[in-house]
Design an enzyme around this catalytic site. Structure first.
Site, PDB file in Angstrom:
ATOM      1  N   GLU A 293       0.879  -1.172   0.000  1.00 53.28           N
ATOM      2  CA  GLU A 293       0.000   0.000   0.000  1.00 53.28           C
ATOM      3  C   GLU A 293       0.912   1.216   0.000  1.00 53.28           C
ATOM      4  OE1 GLU A 293      -3.061  -0.264  -0.627  1.00 53.28           O
ATOM      5  OE2 GLU A 293      -3.181  -2.431  -0.331  1.00 53.28           O
ATOM      6  N   CYS A 327      -1.533   8.926   4.064  1.00 49.81           N
ATOM      7  CA  CYS A 327      -1.588   8.584   2.638  1.00 49.81           C
ATOM      8  C   CYS A 327      -2.927   9.017   2.059  1.00 49.81           C
ATOM      9  CB  CYS A 327      -1.373   7.098   2.453  1.00 49.81           C
ATOM     10  SG  CYS A 327      -2.468   6.142   3.486  1.00 49.81           S
TER      11      CYS A 327
END
Ligand code: NAD
Length: 541
Positions: A293, A327
């Site tokens: 990720e 993020c």
């Protein structure tokens, strides 16, 4: 092994404590903060049952007070990495043979220790080492971490319960084996919960792990290892190796028993690790699982029907919480001209109200960015924006690294939808607004969809239901986590499984069964009760 089908407890999200003035939790966390601040720790390498303090060490310091020393962490030499792999592999057969009820009990105990006796400590360590304010530390280090562990136990039980149909005279079983070899967990600085989950999730499924934390999360990494130990995790299941990431990765990824990468961090590093794995493919015993990720350039697209106050809050929280170092942080905002001025004025007003400083002062919304490299990079973007003609500074733009790495939350407005801060992941408190003509909403949605290489999170803010349906379809691949009338961050385990596509990662959804499935290699076992005694088919009689 007990005679009974064990039912995993039904998980419930850990309640977020308020830390109001006068509350017990506030007192406890502030006392623990002071205690940790006034001591120095040395973080060893954790290799099997050994805790090795190396001669070569690096300093740990709070990003908001970089001259203060919290401790040191050990830098591994190549032999430590090899020893850690050997210890992990030596533990493997015993660990994967432990029944799920006992394996899961260890991780449920880890969750209860985090939510209970270790709560103040893991939160205070996250405030000190990663400069999170108490609210951000609480939702990460205490709640999300406990949630990952508890929900994963329930997801694992669901996976194990999925079994094939039975045939006549035949019993079919699926055994969810751990992968053959060891898993390499490489974790980022910004979430204590992600760091813990990336090693705990494969271990829950029976795997052994080499964990390489970020240099900038080492303070809370030690506490995670202490908790694993207190919960009775056998030595050798999760081995912590810190130090030079290139040297460590070179050794780990060249090993024939490397079976999987569980990575969260920046896109470029993930791509390089993937390439390295590809180049080493002939050396491996099996095809390694690759789960990553990575970065994002997350958007908020407002429609002219948007509710103004909600939109202002979504931009303010989504863009600036934890200094934009999520993020999922909103960093490119698309506003229709008819409401843009009002919205911008509201966000600027909120920014004026931010108090900035150490997380020890619980009034501070904004603390420091993680390290000098990030500070210098962000300030270069801000300085460039001050010079460029196609961008205007609306708020912030100042910074100071004399005591800590403080950057004033910055709001930019550009006339160029491809301006660099609309496309590049900055990972800091810098948000850029692009204003579009209300009637151009369709072409602007296409712009949202095609502007960046990422596909992590995004939000649309609107009251018009026709628009909501249309935009949701047009932006189908623009975000792995898509929000309607909310900020694009703040995923809760069990409710919003998290991850994105395109350059943002493999979208294996941390905090869901989809992620756990990557850490097992099922074996189908067919048992025939009365096997045939001759080869001829009935039609041949
Ligand atoms: P980073 O990429 O700098 O570091 C991540 C990890 O990779 C660290 O452990 C680091 O030591 C290691 N690393 C660094 N160089 C390496 C190399 N050459 N070889 C092997 N490993 C190496 O990321 P960070 O600054 O810690 O975290 C921020 C990044 O993480 C942002 O890009 C953010 O978007 C991303 N992130 C993504 C998610 C998600 O779920 N998509 C969640 C959190 C963070």
């Amino acid at each position: 092994m007990s005679n009974g089908f064990y039912a995993a407890p039904k998980p419930v999200n850990e309640p977020v404590l308020s830390y109001r003035k006068g509350s017990q939790e506030r007192k406890e966390v502030l006392n623990t903060y002071k205690e940790l601040y006034n001591k120095t720790v040395v973080v060893p390498l954790y290799i099997g049952a050994e805790k090795i303090v190396t001669k070569k060490q690096s300093r740990i310091f709070p990003p908001h007070e970089h001259q203060h020393t919290l401790g040191y962490y050990s830098q591994a030499a190549p032999s430590h990495v090899t020893n850690a792999i050997n210890e992990a592999l030596a533990t493997k057969s015993k660990w994967e043979a432990i029944s799920f009820e006992h394996r899961s009990a260890i991780f449920l105990k880890v969750a209860d220790l985090i939510a209970g006796p270790y709560r103040a400590k893991i939160n205070a360590a996250t405030m000190l080492g990663q400069s999170k304010n108490i609210f951000q530390a609480e939702i990460d280090a205490a709640c999300e971490f406990a949630d990952f562990l508890r929900f994963n136990v329930a997801f694992a039980a669901d996976i194990y319960a999925q079994q094939p149909a039975q045939g006549e005279g035949v019993i079919n079983r699926l055994e969810y084996r751990a992968l053959e070899g060891f898993i390499y967990a490489v974790t980022p600085f910004n979430f204590t919960a992600i760091a813990g989950n990336l090693c705990a999730a494969p271990a829950l499924m029976g795997n052994v792990v080499i964990w390489k934390p970020s240099d900038h999360q080492m303070f809370s990494a030690k506490i995670i290892m202490d908790i694993f130990e207190d919960a009775g995790l056998p030595p050798g299941v999760i081995n912590l190796i810190s130090g030079d990431p290139v040297m460590i990765s070179d050794i780990v990824l060249a090993h024939p028993s490397f079976a999987g990468l569980h990575f969260t961090g920046s896109t470029e590093i993930f791509k390089n690790l993937w390439k390295q794995i590809g180049n080493n493919l002939d050396a491996y015993q099996s095809y390694p699982r690759i789960v990553g990720e990575t970065g994002g350039k997350d958007f908020i697209f407002a429609h002219s029907s948007a509710a103004i106050a909600e939109l202002i809050t979504a931009i303010t929280r989504g863009g600036y919480e934890f200094q934009g170092q999520k993020c999922s942080a909103a960093s490119r905002i698309y506003l229709p001209k008819s409401i843009a001025d009002k919205v911008i004025a509201g966000v600027v007003e909120n920014i004026k109200q931010f108090s900035i400083g150490s997380p020890e002062n619980m009034n501070n919304f904004i603390t420091a960015v993680i390290h000098e490299k990030s500070f210098d990079r962000l300030t270069r973007f801000i300085d460039q924006a001050k010079k460029d003609d196609d961008v205007e500074l609306l708020a912030g733009g100042t910074y100071d690294k004399s005591t800590g790495y403080f950057i004033h939350p910055t709001l930019l407005k550009t006339t160029n939808p491809h301006y660099t801060t609309m496309e590049t992941e900055l990972f800091g408190p810098v948000v850029t607004v692009y204003v579009y003509e209300d009637s151009d909403w369709e072409t602007t949605l296409e712009l949202v969809n095609t502007t960046s290489e990422y596909g992590l999170t995004g939000a649309i803010i609107a009251q018009d239901r026709m628009f909501i349906e249309d935009a949701s379809a047009r932006l189908r691949h623009a975000a792995g986590n898509f929000y309607i009338n909310d900020k694009p961050s703040g995923a809760v385990v069990g409710q919003q499984p998290f991850g994105g596509g395109r350059a943002s990662g493999t979208n294996d959804k941390a905090g869901s069964a989809l992620n756990l499935l990557r850490w097992v290699s099922p074996r189908l076992i067919k048992e025939t009760l009365i096997p045939p005694k001759e080869f001829k088919y009935p039609c041949m009689d």
